[in-house]
Design a protein around this motif. Structure first.
Motif, PDB file in Angstrom:
ATOM      1  N   THR A 198       0.829  -1.206   0.000  1.00 60.47           N
ATOM      2  CA  THR A 198       0.000   0.000   0.000  1.00 60.47           C
ATOM      3  C   THR A 198       0.861   1.252   0.000  1.00 60.47           C
ATOM      4  O   THR A 198       0.598   2.217  -0.726  1.00 60.47           O
ATOM      5  CB  THR A 198      -0.930   0.001   1.229  1.00 60.47           C
ATOM      6  OG1 THR A 198      -1.751  -1.170   1.197  1.00 60.47           O
ATOM      7  CG2 THR A 198      -1.821   1.238   1.227  1.00 60.47           C
ATOM      8  N   GLU A 199       1.917   1.227   0.810  1.00 59.17           N
ATOM      9  CA  GLU A 199       2.798   2.397   0.891  1.00 59.17           C
ATOM     10  C   GLU A 199       3.529   2.641  -0.423  1.00 59.17           C
ATOM     11  O   GLU A 199       3.886   3.772  -0.737  1.00 59.17           O
ATOM     12  CB  GLU A 199       3.818   2.203   2.017  1.00 59.17           C
ATOM     13  CG  GLU A 199       3.204   2.277   3.412  1.00 59.17           C
ATOM     14  CD  GLU A 199       4.228   1.977   4.497  1.00 59.17           C
ATOM     15  OE1 GLU A 199       5.342   1.515   4.144  1.00 59.17           O
ATOM     16  OE2 GLU A 199       3.910   2.197   5.689  1.00 59.17           O
ATOM     17  N   GLY A 200       3.752   1.571  -1.194  1.00 54.71           N
ATOM     18  CA  GLY A 200       4.511   1.706  -2.430  1.00 54.71           C
ATOM     19  C   GLY A 200       3.690   2.120  -3.633  1.00 54.71           C
ATOM     20  O   GLY A 200       4.236   2.336  -4.711  1.00 54.71           O
ATOM     21  N   LYS A 201       2.371   2.226  -3.460  1.00 51.33           N
ATOM     22  CA  LYS A 201       1.527   2.573  -4.605  1.00 51.33           C
ATOM     23  C   LYS A 201       1.776   4.011  -5.039  1.00 51.33           C
ATOM     24  O   LYS A 201       2.013   4.891  -4.222  1.00 51.33           O
ATOM     25  CB  LYS A 201       0.051   2.360  -4.252  1.00 51.33           C
ATOM     26  CG  LYS A 201      -0.338   0.887  -4.194  1.00 51.33           C
ATOM     27  CD  LYS A 201      -1.833   0.716  -4.104  1.00 51.33           C
ATOM     28  CE  LYS A 201      -2.215  -0.747  -4.116  1.00 51.33           C
ATOM     29  NZ  LYS A 201      -1.819  -1.426  -5.341  1.00 51.33           N
ATOM     30  N   GLY A 202       1.683   4.222  -6.341  1.00 52.00           N
ATOM     31  CA  GLY A 202       1.915   5.553  -6.892  1.00 52.00           C
ATOM     32  C   GLY A 202       2.120   5.445  -8.383  1.00 52.00           C
ATOM     33  O   GLY A 202       1.432   4.690  -9.065  1.00 52.00           O
ATOM     34  N   ALA A 209      10.615   1.055  -8.712  1.00 48.92           N
ATOM     35  CA  ALA A 209      11.706   1.269  -7.748  1.00 48.92           C
ATOM     36  C   ALA A 209      11.477   0.475  -6.478  1.00 48.92           C
ATOM     37  O   ALA A 209      12.432  -0.021  -5.857  1.00 48.92           O
ATOM     38  CB  ALA A 209      11.831   2.760  -7.429  1.00 48.92           C
ATOM     39  N   GLN A 210      10.212   0.314  -6.075  1.00 51.40           N
ATOM     40  CA  GLN A 210       9.945  -0.424  -4.849  1.00 51.40           C
ATOM     41  C   GLN A 210      10.337  -1.894  -4.986  1.00 51.40           C
ATOM     42  O   GLN A 210      10.807  -2.521  -4.031  1.00 51.40           O
ATOM     43  CB  GLN A 210       8.481  -0.315  -4.446  1.00 51.40           C
ATOM     44  CG  GLN A 210       8.254  -0.871  -3.036  1.00 51.40           C
ATOM     45  CD  GLN A 210       6.797  -0.940  -2.656  1.00 51.40           C
ATOM     46  OE1 GLN A 210       5.939  -1.075  -3.515  1.00 51.40           O
ATOM     47  NE2 GLN A 210       6.509  -0.877  -1.367  1.00 51.40           N
ATOM     48  N   GLY A 211      10.135  -2.461  -6.192  1.00 55.08           N
ATOM     49  CA  GLY A 211      10.543  -3.848  -6.401  1.00 55.08           C
ATOM     50  C   GLY A 211      12.024  -4.032  -6.122  1.00 55.08           C
ATOM     51  O   GLY A 211      12.441  -5.001  -5.481  1.00 55.08           O
ATOM     52  N   LEU A 339       3.466  -7.754  -3.808  1.00 48.54           N
ATOM     53  CA  LEU A 339       4.757  -7.228  -4.230  1.00 48.54           C
ATOM     54  C   LEU A 339       5.554  -8.234  -5.061  1.00 48.54           C
ATOM     55  O   LEU A 339       6.623  -7.908  -5.575  1.00 48.54           O
ATOM     56  CB  LEU A 339       5.601  -6.839  -2.998  1.00 48.54           C
ATOM     57  CG  LEU A 339       5.131  -5.629  -2.186  1.00 48.54           C
ATOM     58  CD1 LEU A 339       5.936  -5.532  -0.896  1.00 48.54           C
ATOM     59  CD2 LEU A 339       5.278  -4.357  -2.991  1.00 48.54           C
ATOM     60  N   GLN A 340       5.035  -9.443  -5.183  1.00 51.53           N
ATOM     61  CA  GLN A 340       5.834 -10.505  -5.789  1.00 51.53           C
ATOM     62  C   GLN A 340       6.114 -10.290  -7.277  1.00 51.53           C
ATOM     63  O   GLN A 340       7.164 -10.676  -7.776  1.00 51.53           O
ATOM     64  CB  GLN A 340       5.156 -11.862  -5.585  1.00 51.53           C
ATOM     65  CG  GLN A 340       5.317 -12.374  -4.175  1.00 51.53           C
ATOM     66  CD  GLN A 340       4.823 -13.793  -4.006  1.00 51.53           C
ATOM     67  OE1 GLN A 340       4.638 -14.516  -4.975  1.00 51.53           O
ATOM     68  NE2 GLN A 340       4.586 -14.187  -2.776  1.00 51.53           N
ATOM     69  N   GLY A 341       5.166  -9.689  -7.996  1.00 45.34           N
ATOM     70  CA  GLY A 341       5.400  -9.437  -9.409  1.00 45.34           C
ATOM     71  C   GLY A 341       6.650  -8.607  -9.616  1.00 45.34           C
ATOM     72  O   GLY A 341       7.515  -8.926 -10.442  1.00 45.34           O
ATOM     73  N   ARG A 342       6.789  -7.530  -8.821  1.00 46.11           N
ATOM     74  CA  ARG A 342       7.945  -6.654  -8.950  1.00 46.11           C
ATOM     75  C   ARG A 342       9.231  -7.344  -8.510  1.00 46.11           C
ATOM     76  O   ARG A 342      10.280  -7.193  -9.135  1.00 46.11           O
ATOM     77  CB  ARG A 342       7.724  -5.387  -8.109  1.00 46.11           C
ATOM     78  CG  ARG A 342       6.856  -4.343  -8.779  1.00 46.11           C
ATOM     79  CD  ARG A 342       6.322  -3.311  -7.799  1.00 46.11           C
ATOM     80  NE  ARG A 342       5.142  -3.825  -7.105  1.00 46.11           N
ATOM     81  CZ  ARG A 342       4.432  -3.104  -6.247  1.00 46.11           C
ATOM     82  NH1 ARG A 342       4.791  -1.876  -5.973  1.00 46.11           N
ATOM     83  NH2 ARG A 342       3.373  -3.621  -5.663  1.00 46.11           N
ATOM     84  N   VAL A 343       9.154  -8.096  -7.422  1.00 37.48           N
ATOM     85  CA  VAL A 343      10.355  -8.743  -6.906  1.00 37.48           C
ATOM     86  C   VAL A 343      10.822  -9.859  -7.838  1.00 37.48           C
ATOM     87  O   VAL A 343      12.016  -9.978  -8.143  1.00 37.48           O
ATOM     88  CB  VAL A 343      10.116  -9.283  -5.485  1.00 37.48           C
ATOM     89  CG1 VAL A 343      11.327 -10.078  -5.000  1.00 37.48           C
ATOM     90  CG2 VAL A 343       9.831  -8.133  -4.527  1.00 37.48           C
ATOM     91  N   PHE A 344       9.880 -10.683  -8.315  1.00 36.85           N
ATOM     92  CA  PHE A 344      10.253 -11.723  -9.272  1.00 36.85           C
ATOM     93  C   PHE A 344      10.867 -11.110 -10.527  1.00 36.85           C
ATOM     94  O   PHE A 344      11.853 -11.616 -11.072  1.00 36.85           O
ATOM     95  CB  PHE A 344       9.037 -12.573  -9.661  1.00 36.85           C
ATOM     96  CG  PHE A 344       8.820 -13.774  -8.776  1.00 36.85           C
ATOM     97  CD1 PHE A 344       9.768 -14.784  -8.702  1.00 36.85           C
ATOM     98  CD2 PHE A 344       7.664 -13.904  -8.036  1.00 36.85           C
ATOM     99  CE1 PHE A 344       9.573 -15.895  -7.901  1.00 36.85           C
ATOM    100  CE2 PHE A 344       7.456 -15.006  -7.221  1.00 36.85           C
ATOM    101  CZ  PHE A 344       8.411 -16.010  -7.150  1.00 36.85           C
ATOM    102  N   ALA A 345      10.275 -10.018 -11.011  1.00 39.23           N
ATOM    103  CA  ALA A 345      10.790  -9.374 -12.217  1.00 39.23           C
ATOM    104  C   ALA A 345      12.193  -8.823 -11.990  1.00 39.23           C
ATOM    105  O   ALA A 345      13.075  -8.959 -12.843  1.00 39.23           O
ATOM    106  CB  ALA A 345       9.842  -8.256 -12.656  1.00 39.23           C
ATOM    107  N   SER A 346      12.425  -8.190 -10.842  1.00 46.91           N
ATOM    108  CA  SER A 346      13.747  -7.644 -10.529  1.00 46.91           C
ATOM    109  C   SER A 346      14.775  -8.766 -10.423  1.00 46.91           C
ATOM    110  O   SER A 346      15.888  -8.669 -10.949  1.00 46.91           O
ATOM    111  CB  SER A 346      13.697  -6.849  -9.222  1.00 46.91           C
ATOM    112  OG  SER A 346      12.796  -5.762  -9.319  1.00 46.91           O
ATOM    113  N   PHE A 347      14.377  -9.837  -9.735  1.00 46.20           N
ATOM    114  CA  PHE A 347      15.273 -10.979  -9.584  1.00 46.20           C
ATOM    115  C   PHE A 347      15.597 -11.597 -10.942  1.00 46.20           C
ATOM    116  O   PHE A 347      16.763 -11.886 -11.261  1.00 46.20           O
ATOM    117  CB  PHE A 347      14.627 -12.018  -8.672  1.00 46.20           C
ATOM    118  CG  PHE A 347      15.501 -13.204  -8.397  1.00 46.20           C
ATOM    119  CD1 PHE A 347      16.388 -13.198  -7.343  1.00 46.20           C
ATOM    120  CD2 PHE A 347      15.437 -14.332  -9.191  1.00 46.20           C
ATOM    121  CE1 PHE A 347      17.210 -14.287  -7.081  1.00 46.20           C
ATOM    122  CE2 PHE A 347      16.256 -15.425  -8.949  1.00 46.20           C
ATOM    123  CZ  PHE A 347      17.140 -15.406  -7.888  1.00 46.20           C
TER     124      PHE A 347
END
Length: 467
Positions: A198-202, A209-211, A339-347
């Motif tokens: 929620t805090e990372g939405k924008g 960047a949050q990912g 948040l997993q979509g962003r983290v998986f993509a970054s990884f």
């Protein structure tokens, strides 16, 4: 999550298996067609680069979009585009108008879409599978990948010569339709909102960047990304070198035997992960299986023997699937679903960049550096050549052995890294979701392990992280 959710997962997994196989068939057949039409190895290599590069560049944006949008809508859109591009290629081929550039454009489109499909599928696991079944569910996803990659070359070659490229493309189109039907019949839950999410939405830029912040903010995730990238450096070289090494001393049919045995290892490794779920201590599924993986590479380099290389290929593929399944399981447990979509993509961006780089380096390093060392009267012919042999392909074999030693060193470094060693244990029962920040809990970690994490962090509680 109950049995109904698991049944949905099984249905979507089965249809994904069908679609992955169809896509792999098409990828193999199109590559063969490009080479036969042009006679150019460079243009064939270009299809591999185009299959990776757009996805790597698009990954950060794709991860943010996956967390914004419905997973099912993303998968349905990807399938719809897949149907359109495959059908177009089939019609062009039937009309005698197909050109290599048509395939290059299609490959770029598919690579870009795959940058969204992969994190959508990976993050779907934790939304449908019970927490104590996440390891097995990720193992099943590995089975789908392994079966599709094993079946595609043999089946694709038979279909190319039996019914032609156009029917291969139309079969692929039909597999997309099957997946669309299954997705329409099965709803994928919306990830529960977490405090961090929620805090990372924008703006998209903020969410992308949050990912990276989530991954960089957890020591275990950073350690796992570096560990996995180090393994991918070796994997990329092995993928390229296996064909010239075998062909240097045996026939193409012998190469087919080696690839088949390796494919069996790939399937059995993913089936093992699916039925077992991996070791309770995640580090043993990562660094623990990297040890035999490195040893198998060393074994495959010792002699110009089809049997020896086949054994090495089997063990390498088997261990790779356990490591991969364990890695994805840790991310599924340690990162909030929204948040997993962003983290998986970054990884994936980090590790695939290393993999693609190793693909590009493998040929020049092998041909210009290692092969000259072990030709007759080469610089190492009288020393190392006494062990691995002298002649065509033995320089590449030496490189393979050194890669095995690199993997062993990576395994040792993994065990010596506290943040990697302290990854969450496999959950023995479902953990409650309270929507709290990831930094305020350690899912599936016993009290002693959590205390160890605090000590490593210098007294401040740090979230257990992963891949």
């Amino acid at each position: 999550m109950g049995q109904s959710s698991m049944r949905k997962f099984i249905a979507i997994w089965a249809s994904s298996l069908v679609t992955m196989t169809g896509t792999a068939l098409t990828g193999f057949a199109l590559g063969v067609w490009v080479y036969l039409e042009t006679g150019s190895t460079t243009q064939l290599a270009l299809t591999f680069v185009l299959a990776f590069l757009p996805g790597i560049l698009f990954s950060p944006l794709a991860g943010a979009l996956v967390d914004r949008w419905s997973r099912r809508a993303i998968l349905l859109t990807s399938d719809a585009v897949g149907i359109g591009t495959t059908l177009t290629l089939g019609l062009l081929f039937t009309a005698g108008q197909l050109q290599p550039w048509h395939i290059f454009v299609t490959t770029v489109i598919r690579s870009t879409l795959r940058a969204m499909q992969v994190p959508a599928l990976n993050s779907m696991v934790v939304l449908l599978a019970p927490k104590d079944q996440i390891g097995r569910a990720n193992g099943l996803m590995g089975v789908a990948t392994a079966v599709s990659q094993t079946v595609a070359p043999a089946l694709g070659g038979a279909l190319m010569y039996g019914v032609g490229l156009n029917w291969v493309l139309f079969i692929d189109c039909a597999t997309f339709v099957v997946n669309v039907v299954v997705l329409l019949l099965n709803r994928i839950p919306t990830p529960p909102a977490s405090k961090a999410g929620t805090e990372g939405k924008g703006s998209l830029r903020t969410e992308i960047a949050q990912g990276w912040r989530v991954m960089a903010g957890k020591r275990g995730l950073v350690a796992l990304a570096l560990f996995y990238a180090a393994l991918d450096l070796s994997v990329g070289f092995v993928d390229v070198l296996i064909t010239p090494i075998v062909v240097s001393f045996a026939s193409v049919s012998a190469l087919g035997v080696v690839m088949t045995v390796g494919g069996i290892g790939l399937v059995l490794g993913s089936v093992t992960m699916a039925s077992w779920g991996g070791p309770r201590r995640r580090i043993h599924g990562l660094a623990g299986f990297a040890v035999p993986l490195g040893l198998f590479l060393c074994i495959g380099s010792l002699r110009p023997s089809v049997a020896l290389v086949a054994v090495a290929a089997f063990g390498f593929m088997f261990c790779s699937m356990i490591i991969d399944g364990t890695s994805r399981s840790v991310i599924g447990v340690e990162v909030e679903p929204d948040l997993q979509g962003r983290v998986f993509a970054s990884f994936n961006m980090v590790t695939n960049t290393v993999l693609c780089t190793s693909y590009l380096l493998a040929g020049p390093v092998a041909d210009r550096v290692f092969e000259p060392l072990l030709v007759e009267n080469g610089a190492l012919a009288g020393s190392v050549g006494e062990v691995v042999g002298v002649g065509p392909g033995r320089g590449m074999a030496l490189l393979l052995g050194l890669l095995g030693l690199l993997v062993l060193a990576t395994a040792v470094a993994g065990y010596l890294t506290p943040s990697l060693r302290g990854l969450a244990h496999k959950a023995s029962k479902p953990a409650e979701t309270d929507g709290s920040d990831a930094g305020e809990g350690t899912q599936g970690v016993d009290a002693a392990e959590a205390e160890s994490q605090e000590t490593v962090a210098g007294g401040a509680r740090q979230p257990v992280s992963d891949r």
